[in-house]
Every structure is written in C-alpha cells, then in structure tokens.
Design an enzyme around this catalytic site. Sequence first.
Site, PDB file in Angstrom:
ATOM      1  N   SER A  61       4.480   2.404   7.851  1.00 18.96           N
ATOM      2  CA  SER A  61       4.052   1.261   7.049  1.00 18.96           C
ATOM      3  C   SER A  61       5.244   0.579   6.385  1.00 18.96           C
ATOM      4  CB  SER A  61       3.090   1.729   5.958  1.00 18.96           C
ATOM      5  OG  SER A  61       1.940   2.294   6.526  1.00 18.96           O
ATOM      6  N   HIS A  89       0.816  -1.220   0.000  1.00 21.03           N
ATOM      7  CA  HIS A  89       0.000   0.000   0.000  1.00 21.03           C
ATOM      8  C   HIS A  89       0.848   1.268   0.000  1.00 21.03           C
ATOM      9  CE1 HIS A  89       0.371  -0.089   4.524  1.00 21.03           C
ATOM     10  NE2 HIS A  89       0.422   1.217   4.318  1.00 21.03           N
ATOM     11  N   ASP A  93      -0.700  -7.607   1.519  1.00 27.71           N
ATOM     12  CA  ASP A  93      -0.052  -6.291   1.558  1.00 27.71           C
ATOM     13  C   ASP A  93       1.462  -6.447   1.720  1.00 27.71           C
ATOM     14  OD1 ASP A  93       0.356  -3.583   1.678  1.00 27.71           O
ATOM     15  OD2 ASP A  93      -0.486  -3.319   3.693  1.00 27.71           O
TER      16      ASP A  93
END
Length: 264
Positions: free
Chosen positions: A208, A65, A114
């Site tokens: 992230s 992402h 992901d």
Amino acid sequence: MLLLLLLTNAFVLLPWAGAGRIIGGREAVAHSRPYMAFLKIKNATKTSRCGGFLIRSDAVLSAAHCVDEIGTIVSFTVTLGAHNVSRKEPSQQKIHVEKCVIHPQYSREGFINDILLLKLKKKAEINEYVRNISFAKENEHVRAGELCTVSGWGRTSLDPPPSDVLMEVELKVQKEKICQQVFSKYKRQSMICVGDENRKKTTYRGDSGGPLVCNKKAYGIVSHGIKHRLFPKAFTRISHFEPWIREELKRLSLQDIPGSPSCV
C-alpha cells in the site's frame, strides 16, 4: 492458479485496504526505481510497513490507510535507496518522519481520498540510488489500456510473509465501469481502475502507498481491492489531488499546516 480462483469465489467480497502484494511479478533490478520508499510504522504493540515514493528531497507520498488505524505512533521511518530491506545496504538512507498529513476528507469507508503526505526530518541525499519521481498534474490523465508498473516489498502469494527484496509487476489501466461494478464507493474522479484481467498478476496487502508509474511518472497510489480477489484494484488518482499536494508542500516548507489532520 485454480486454488486462487477457488479462494476468490469462497470469500464474501468486502473492500480490503492494501492492494499491495506483488503476485505474478518479478524481482526488480536492484536500485532501478530510486524513488521507492519503504515505510516502517511502530506503535506501542506492533510494527506495520507500507510503500511510498519520493516526490521531493524531503517529501514522500503514500496511502492514508497506512496510518489511519495504527493509534499513537512511537516511531515512523522512511528508508530510501533500498533493494533488500532486511539488510543494511550502503545505499540506504533511513530518515525519520517529522510530520505526516492525511487528506482532510479521507474516509476509510470506501477508501475515499486515500492519500498521505510525509515530511522528512531532513532532506534525502539525491544520488544514483535515491531520486524523486515526478507526478501527474491536474490535467494529466492515464488512459484505459495503458500498461504501467507497480513496485513494492509486499507478499508474493496469499500466505507467506512480505518480500525482503523489491518486486515489480506490470498492470493495465482498466475501464472505469469494471471497478464501478465491483466497488460501491468507486469515484472515477479520484480513483484509477487497474489490474490484469487474466487474474495472474496483481498487487495486494503489504505494498500500500506505492506508485503506479506510467511513462516514468507517478499517476496512482496503491489503495484497495476486494479481499482474496485478484482483479480489479482501485488506485488513488494523483492528478485529482495535485493542487492539494502542491499546497501542502508549500505549507510544509513554511512549517505551518493548520487544519490538516496529522499522524505525528
């Protein structure tokens, strides 16, 4: 803390990428996590940042992402050996990304699969500041109750800009049912439920792609949570993707990765 609890109750519980802001953590000892990678991604109009970790001298793992909605990338760099990313430290190695491979079944809806693999344009120099970390094999699993560490350069509270120095926080692996109750698309085979049940420590937006490290091995990747909710978070389960990672590393070595979505 009361303010954070009020904010938690005040917002609709929607999935939110980037469970990557270190809240309630501490500054890491400089260069104590030499596998950490700082990702800087630029398109024509903006710059974004993520975390990642070195798994081979020329390969970094991160979260899909981080790049899926950025559009045409004009510059993609990885900085290794960093503690303070706002400075040009002598220990830093800044390397351009040659190719990035998104998992072919990745979906932003629910942040399924992901995971992102980056091939660097040149091999990193392995030294005391830059080293790769081993990651969980297909048959290796982390159990609920185990205490692990997450590091990153994300925010340290709800509002301020991201941290310039590497932060870290200890978080506990939670029972799967906790995340199954919160995330409608939670997949126990490919995700790990993580967090601090006291809601005093967490990751959030900004880190992230960073690793969940348990017993000196990467078991998870910072993936997603609920906006303005501190607990729980869903991490990508590396062991589930170990065969895919190994296969893509072989293909990257051969410079031949047909059929794999690439962002560069």
